[in-house]
Design a protein around this motif. Structure first.
Motif, PDB file in Angstrom:
ATOM      1  N   THR A  14     -25.291 -16.146 -61.667  1.00 39.48           N
ATOM      2  CA  THR A  14     -24.016 -15.707 -61.131  1.00 39.48           C
ATOM      3  C   THR A  14     -24.047 -14.199 -60.913  1.00 39.48           C
ATOM      4  O   THR A  14     -24.328 -13.444 -61.846  1.00 39.48           O
ATOM      5  N   LEU A  15     -23.754 -13.786 -59.680  1.00 37.99           N
ATOM      6  CA  LEU A  15     -23.826 -12.372 -59.318  1.00 37.99           C
ATOM      7  C   LEU A  15     -22.568 -11.917 -58.601  1.00 37.99           C
ATOM      8  O   LEU A  15     -21.932 -12.707 -57.897  1.00 37.99           O
ATOM      9  N   THR A  16     -22.260 -10.635 -58.742  1.00 37.08           N
ATOM     10  CA  THR A  16     -21.220 -10.029 -57.916  1.00 37.08           C
ATOM     11  C   THR A  16     -21.857  -9.707 -56.564  1.00 37.08           C
ATOM     12  O   THR A  16     -23.097  -9.650 -56.456  1.00 37.08           O
ATOM     13  N   PRO A  17     -21.054  -9.463 -55.532  1.00 37.14           N
ATOM     14  CA  PRO A  17     -21.636  -9.082 -54.240  1.00 37.14           C
ATOM     15  C   PRO A  17     -22.523  -7.832 -54.337  1.00 37.14           C
ATOM     16  O   PRO A  17     -23.565  -7.757 -53.677  1.00 37.14           O
ATOM     17  N   GLU A  18     -22.145  -6.879 -55.177  1.00 34.35           N
ATOM     18  CA  GLU A  18     -22.951  -5.665 -55.350  1.00 34.35           C
ATOM     19  C   GLU A  18     -24.308  -5.992 -55.979  1.00 34.35           C
ATOM     20  O   GLU A  18     -25.340  -5.467 -55.562  1.00 34.35           O
ATOM     21  N   GLN A  19     -24.301  -6.853 -56.987  1.00 38.77           N
ATOM     22  CA  GLN A  19     -25.557  -7.257 -57.630  1.00 38.77           C
ATOM     23  C   GLN A  19     -26.443  -8.016 -56.644  1.00 38.77           C
ATOM     24  O   GLN A  19     -27.652  -7.833 -56.631  1.00 38.77           O
TER      25      GLN A  19
END
Length: 90
Positions: free
Chosen positions: A73-78
């Motif tokens: 699971t990632l944020t858009p930035e990651q």
């Protein structure tokens, strides 16, 4: 009832909402083992355990029949950072 990768993908995109979802059926088509990669703004500021709980809550009914489920699971930035080529020049 076996679940398909496309079913899981559509549900995650709709419920999170997610900007990117990749679902891999690792069970040779029987719908019992999946790997998912999810990119969503909803993960911002949340530790890994809370991100995973959010996904598990969305797939609560499906996970009763899925035997193995792993997720990233990632944020858009990651996600964007992980897609950038590594600069090896000095």
């Amino acid at each position: 009832m076996p679940y398909s990768a496309s079913y899981i993908k559509e549900k995650l995109i709709k419920e999170l909402p997610a900007s990117h979802v990749m679902v891999e059926d690792q069970s040779d088509g029987c719908g019992a083992k999946f790997f998912v990669l999810i990119v969503s703004d909803k993960f911002a500021g949340k530790p890994l355990v809370l991100r995973h709980r959010l996904v598990h809550e969305i797939l609560k009914e499906e996970l009763k029949e899925i035997h193995a489920f792993s997720q990233k699971t990632l944020t858009p930035e990651q996600w964007e950072k992980s897609q950038s080529p590594i600069n090896t020049s000095s």
